[in-house]
Design a protein around this motif. Structure first.
Motif, PDB file in Angstrom:
ATOM      1  N   PRO A   1      35.323  -0.143 137.227  1.00  0.00           N
ATOM      2  CA  PRO A   1      35.467   0.998 138.144  1.00  0.00           C
ATOM      3  C   PRO A   1      35.851   2.258 137.377  1.00  0.00           C
ATOM      4  O   PRO A   1      36.696   2.224 136.492  1.00  0.00           O
ATOM      5  CB  PRO A   1      36.585   0.561 139.090  1.00  0.00           C
ATOM      6  CG  PRO A   1      36.628  -0.922 138.980  1.00  0.00           C
ATOM      7  CD  PRO A   1      36.240  -1.240 137.574  1.00  0.00           C
ATOM      8  N   SER A   2      35.216   3.366 137.704  1.00  0.00           N
ATOM      9  CA  SER A   2      35.542   4.646 137.080  1.00  0.00           C
ATOM     10  C   SER A   2      36.291   5.511 138.079  1.00  0.00           C
ATOM     11  O   SER A   2      35.952   5.541 139.262  1.00  0.00           O
ATOM     12  CB  SER A   2      34.266   5.351 136.613  1.00  0.00           C
ATOM     13  OG  SER A   2      33.410   5.630 137.702  1.00  0.00           O
ATOM     14  N   LEU A   3      37.295   6.195 137.602  1.00  0.00           N
ATOM     15  CA  LEU A   3      38.107   7.041 138.468  1.00  0.00           C
ATOM     16  C   LEU A   3      38.851   8.048 137.628  1.00  0.00           C
ATOM     17  O   LEU A   3      39.039   7.859 136.424  1.00  0.00           O
ATOM     18  CB  LEU A   3      39.086   6.222 139.305  1.00  0.00           C
ATOM     19  CG  LEU A   3      40.282   5.572 138.601  1.00  0.00           C
ATOM     20  CD1 LEU A   3      41.272   5.061 139.637  1.00  0.00           C
ATOM     21  CD2 LEU A   3      39.878   4.407 137.713  1.00  0.00           C
ATOM     22  N   GLY A   4      39.251   9.144 138.254  1.00  0.00           N
ATOM     23  CA  GLY A   4      40.027  10.153 137.560  1.00  0.00           C
ATOM     24  C   GLY A   4      39.400  11.532 137.654  1.00  0.00           C
ATOM     25  O   GLY A   4      38.196  11.677 137.859  1.00  0.00           O
ATOM     26  N   ALA A   5      40.248  12.554 137.479  1.00  0.00           N
ATOM     27  CA  ALA A   5      39.807  13.943 137.570  1.00  0.00           C
ATOM     28  C   ALA A   5      39.291  14.480 136.248  1.00  0.00           C
ATOM     29  O   ALA A   5      38.948  15.661 136.154  1.00  0.00           O
ATOM     30  CB  ALA A   5      40.981  14.816 138.053  1.00  0.00           C
ATOM     31  N   SER A   6      39.198  13.635 135.236  1.00  0.00           N
ATOM     32  CA  SER A   6      38.916  14.127 133.891  1.00  0.00           C
ATOM     33  C   SER A   6      37.538  14.772 133.764  1.00  0.00           C
ATOM     34  O   SER A   6      37.348  15.659 132.928  1.00  0.00           O
ATOM     35  CB  SER A   6      39.077  13.004 132.863  1.00  0.00           C
ATOM     36  OG  SER A   6      38.318  11.880 133.236  1.00  0.00           O
ATOM     37  N   GLY A   7      36.539  14.341 134.556  1.00  0.00           N
ATOM     38  CA  GLY A   7      35.229  14.978 134.487  1.00  0.00           C
ATOM     39  C   GLY A   7      35.295  16.447 134.874  1.00  0.00           C
ATOM     40  O   GLY A   7      34.795  17.320 134.165  1.00  0.00           O
ATOM     41  N   GLY A   8      35.935  16.735 136.022  1.00  0.00           N
ATOM     42  CA  GLY A   8      36.109  18.121 136.435  1.00  0.00           C
ATOM     43  C   GLY A   8      37.032  18.890 135.505  1.00  0.00           C
ATOM     44  O   GLY A   8      36.813  20.078 135.236  1.00  0.00           O
ATOM     45  N   VAL A   9      38.067  18.226 135.006  1.00  0.00           N
ATOM     46  CA  VAL A   9      38.994  18.879 134.077  1.00  0.00           C
ATOM     47  C   VAL A   9      38.277  19.268 132.789  1.00  0.00           C
ATOM     48  O   VAL A   9      38.485  20.363 132.252  1.00  0.00           O
ATOM     49  CB  VAL A   9      40.193  17.955 133.773  1.00  0.00           C
ATOM     50  CG1 VAL A   9      41.040  18.533 132.652  1.00  0.00           C
ATOM     51  CG2 VAL A   9      41.043  17.754 135.021  1.00  0.00           C
ATOM     52  N   MET A  10      37.399  18.392 132.296  1.00  0.00           N
ATOM     53  CA  MET A  10      36.654  18.716 131.087  1.00  0.00           C
ATOM     54  C   MET A  10      35.700  19.880 131.321  1.00  0.00           C
ATOM     55  O   MET A  10      35.425  20.663 130.408  1.00  0.00           O
ATOM     56  CB  MET A  10      35.898  17.490 130.600  1.00  0.00           C
ATOM     57  CG  MET A  10      36.787  16.406 130.028  1.00  0.00           C
ATOM     58  SD  MET A  10      37.763  16.960 128.612  1.00  0.00           S
ATOM     59  CE  MET A  10      36.497  17.109 127.374  1.00  0.00           C
ATOM     60  N   ALA A  11      35.182  20.017 132.538  1.00  0.00           N
ATOM     61  CA  ALA A  11      34.359  21.193 132.863  1.00  0.00           C
ATOM     62  C   ALA A  11      35.205  22.459 132.765  1.00  0.00           C
ATOM     63  O   ALA A  11      34.741  23.488 132.254  1.00  0.00           O
ATOM     64  CB  ALA A  11      33.765  21.052 134.264  1.00  0.00           C
ATOM     65  N   VAL A  12      36.436  22.397 133.244  1.00  0.00           N
ATOM     66  CA  VAL A  12      37.351  23.536 133.132  1.00  0.00           C
ATOM     67  C   VAL A  12      37.638  23.840 131.669  1.00  0.00           C
ATOM     68  O   VAL A  12      37.649  25.010 131.246  1.00  0.00           O
ATOM     69  CB  VAL A  12      38.656  23.240 133.896  1.00  0.00           C
ATOM     70  CG1 VAL A  12      39.710  24.304 133.605  1.00  0.00           C
ATOM     71  CG2 VAL A  12      38.396  23.165 135.400  1.00  0.00           C
ATOM     72  N   VAL A  13      37.856  22.794 130.870  1.00  0.00           N
ATOM     73  CA  VAL A  13      38.129  22.980 129.439  1.00  0.00           C
ATOM     74  C   VAL A  13      36.924  23.619 128.745  1.00  0.00           C
ATOM     75  O   VAL A  13      37.068  24.524 127.920  1.00  0.00           O
ATOM     76  CB  VAL A  13      38.477  21.633 128.782  1.00  0.00           C
ATOM     77  CG1 VAL A  13      38.581  21.774 127.272  1.00  0.00           C
ATOM     78  CG2 VAL A  13      39.787  21.088 129.339  1.00  0.00           C
ATOM     79  N   GLY A  14      35.713  23.150 129.090  1.00  0.00           N
ATOM     80  CA  GLY A  14      34.520  23.727 128.499  1.00  0.00           C
ATOM     81  C   GLY A  14      34.352  25.188 128.860  1.00  0.00           C
ATOM     82  O   GLY A  14      34.018  26.029 128.010  1.00  0.00           O
ATOM     83  N   ALA A  15      34.591  25.521 130.132  1.00  0.00           N
ATOM     84  CA  ALA A  15      34.492  26.916 130.562  1.00  0.00           C
ATOM     85  C   ALA A  15      35.558  27.773 129.886  1.00  0.00           C
ATOM     86  O   ALA A  15      35.299  28.925 129.499  1.00  0.00           O
ATOM     87  CB  ALA A  15      34.628  27.000 132.082  1.00  0.00           C
ATOM     88  N   PHE A  16      36.758  27.229 129.724  1.00  0.00           N
ATOM     89  CA  PHE A  16      37.843  27.951 129.049  1.00  0.00           C
ATOM     90  C   PHE A  16      37.459  28.242 127.604  1.00  0.00           C
ATOM     91  O   PHE A  16      37.648  29.364 127.108  1.00  0.00           O
ATOM     92  CB  PHE A  16      39.127  27.129 129.096  1.00  0.00           C
ATOM     93  CG  PHE A  16      40.270  27.730 128.325  1.00  0.00           C
ATOM     94  CD1 PHE A  16      41.145  28.615 128.925  1.00  0.00           C
ATOM     95  CD2 PHE A  16      40.472  27.400 126.992  1.00  0.00           C
ATOM     96  CE1 PHE A  16      42.196  29.173 128.217  1.00  0.00           C
ATOM     97  CE2 PHE A  16      41.511  27.955 126.266  1.00  0.00           C
ATOM     98  CZ  PHE A  16      42.376  28.844 126.878  1.00  0.00           C
ATOM     99  N   GLY A  17      36.923  27.243 126.903  1.00  0.00           N
ATOM    100  CA  GLY A  17      36.557  27.430 125.508  1.00  0.00           C
ATOM    101  C   GLY A  17      35.471  28.468 125.310  1.00  0.00           C
ATOM    102  O   GLY A  17      35.491  29.223 124.325  1.00  0.00           O
ATOM    103  N   MET A  18      34.521  28.531 126.240  1.00  0.00           N
ATOM    104  CA  MET A  18      33.459  29.526 126.133  1.00  0.00           C
ATOM    105  C   MET A  18      33.954  30.918 126.515  1.00  0.00           C
ATOM    106  O   MET A  18      33.463  31.922 126.012  1.00  0.00           O
ATOM    107  CB  MET A  18      32.286  29.134 127.038  1.00  0.00           C
ATOM    108  CG  MET A  18      31.555  27.887 126.591  1.00  0.00           C
ATOM    109  SD  MET A  18      30.806  28.045 124.956  1.00  0.00           S
ATOM    110  CE  MET A  18      29.579  29.320 125.258  1.00  0.00           C
TER     111      MET A  18
END
Length: 333
Positions: free
Chosen positions: A233-250
């Motif tokens: 089972p997969s779970l967690g907010a990390s996918g959306g959080v990594m999108a935020v991290v990617g947007a922050f880095g750019m």
């Protein structure tokens, strides 16, 4: 029928609980021979249904957030303009309503109205609400264990809605704490960037839609390159959080980013490149690393692309314009 469904939920939760307990364990999971014997008994992982559901849900969330913000902006202008004044999209396009009210009140030397203050703090409310929702769902799943069935996505299962709800489920306090710490730390400066301009609705549309796409990537990774994922089972907010991290880095490529337990900082773009390499290694080579590498990599790519290709101009503004005209036809604004 009800007894069978309950039995299936109990069996699923048992697997979920075992997987969650071993999420940060030191020994590989699942064991190779056991998985080889188990995989033929599992149903094939569906592709078309989850993909269409995820794309439809992400689009609906994005357009829904755009409609909500349009309605708010129109309401603000109606309070300030003479009664009966016709409002076109040009009056609220590109967040003009905020700058219009700001300039009007600066000329008068007065403070901004409360309704504008609420609008400018909408991103802060979104951040606080997201953290509270994750904490509340975690507590509820601990109080009523069977709720965990609805906040974890099993690729070999038949549920599509868990591609969304799994964004709010967490395996333990360490998992929850790390995700919320990263979300809170990176989202605050990102909300003030030119891409989002303090818009809580825009930030919500971005976070939720990219989170669902990251869940879909994790689902598809159970077909290739790592079929073992179909029983985990997969779970967690990390996918959306990594999108935020990617947007922050750019957005802030030279901003220093510290790493836990390491007393030095590195430029954001360097950290993004290093994280991408680690996630690619974990997904294609180091399959013993039991983390959501596909979701992390997809979220990182989606967030980076959103800023690089100016998603605020190419996606958000067209979505707002489209919803304004649709709501105008329906006499909702």
């Amino acid at each position: 029928m009800m007894r069978t469904q309950l039995k299936n939920k109990i069996l699923f939760y048992a697997k979920f609980h075992i997987s969650a307990r071993r999420l940060f364990a030191s020994s590989p999971f699942p064991e190779g021979p056991d998985v080889v014997r188990l995989l033929p008994r599992l149903r094939r992982v569906r592709i078309l249904g989850p993909t269409l559901w995820c794309l439809t849900a992400a689009s609906a969330v994005y357009l829904g957030c755009a409609a909500y913000e349009v309605r708010q902006d129109v309401a603000i202008l109606k309070r300030r303009l003479p009664a009966g004044t016709s409002i076109s999209y040009d009056d609220i396009g590109a967040r003009k309503v905020t700058s219009w009210i700001r300039s009007m009140h600066s000329e008068r030397g007065s403070r901004l109205p409360d309704i504008l203050s609420q609008d400018l703090s909408s991103s802060g409310q979104l951040i606080t609400g997201t953290v509270a929702a994750n904490l509340g769902i975690f507590a509820a799943c601990r109080a009523v264990p069977l709720l965990g069935y609805h906040f974890a996505h099993l690729p070999s299962g038949s549920a599509n809605y868990t591609l969304f709800t799994s964004m709010f489920g967490h395996a333990g306090l360490m998992h929850l704490g790390f995700n919320m710490y990263a979300f809170y730390g990176f989202t605050r400066p990102l909300a003030r960037s030119k891409t989002f301009e303090g818009s809580g609705s825009h930030l919500a549309a971005f976070y939720l839609s990219t989170g669902m796409l990251a869940s879909l990537a994790q689902h598809l990774a159970s077909i290739w390159p790592n079929p073992v994922l179909r029983v985990v089972p997969s779970l967690g907010a990390s996918g959306g959080v990594m999108a935020v991290v990617g947007a922050f880095g750019m957005t802030y490529p030279e901003a220093p980013i510290g790493i836990v337990f390491i007393p030095v900082s590195f430029p954001a773009q360097s950290v993004l490149a290093a994280v991408a390499l680690v996630e690619m290694y974990g997904l294609f080579i180091g399959k013993w690393m039991r983390l959501g590498h596909a979701a992390h990599l997809a979220g990182l790519a989606a967030g980076s692309a959103y800023v690089h290709f100016k998603g605020n101009e190419r996606l958000w503004e067209p979505a707002r314009r489209f919803m304004f005209h649709q709501m105008r036809r329906l006499k909702m604004v």
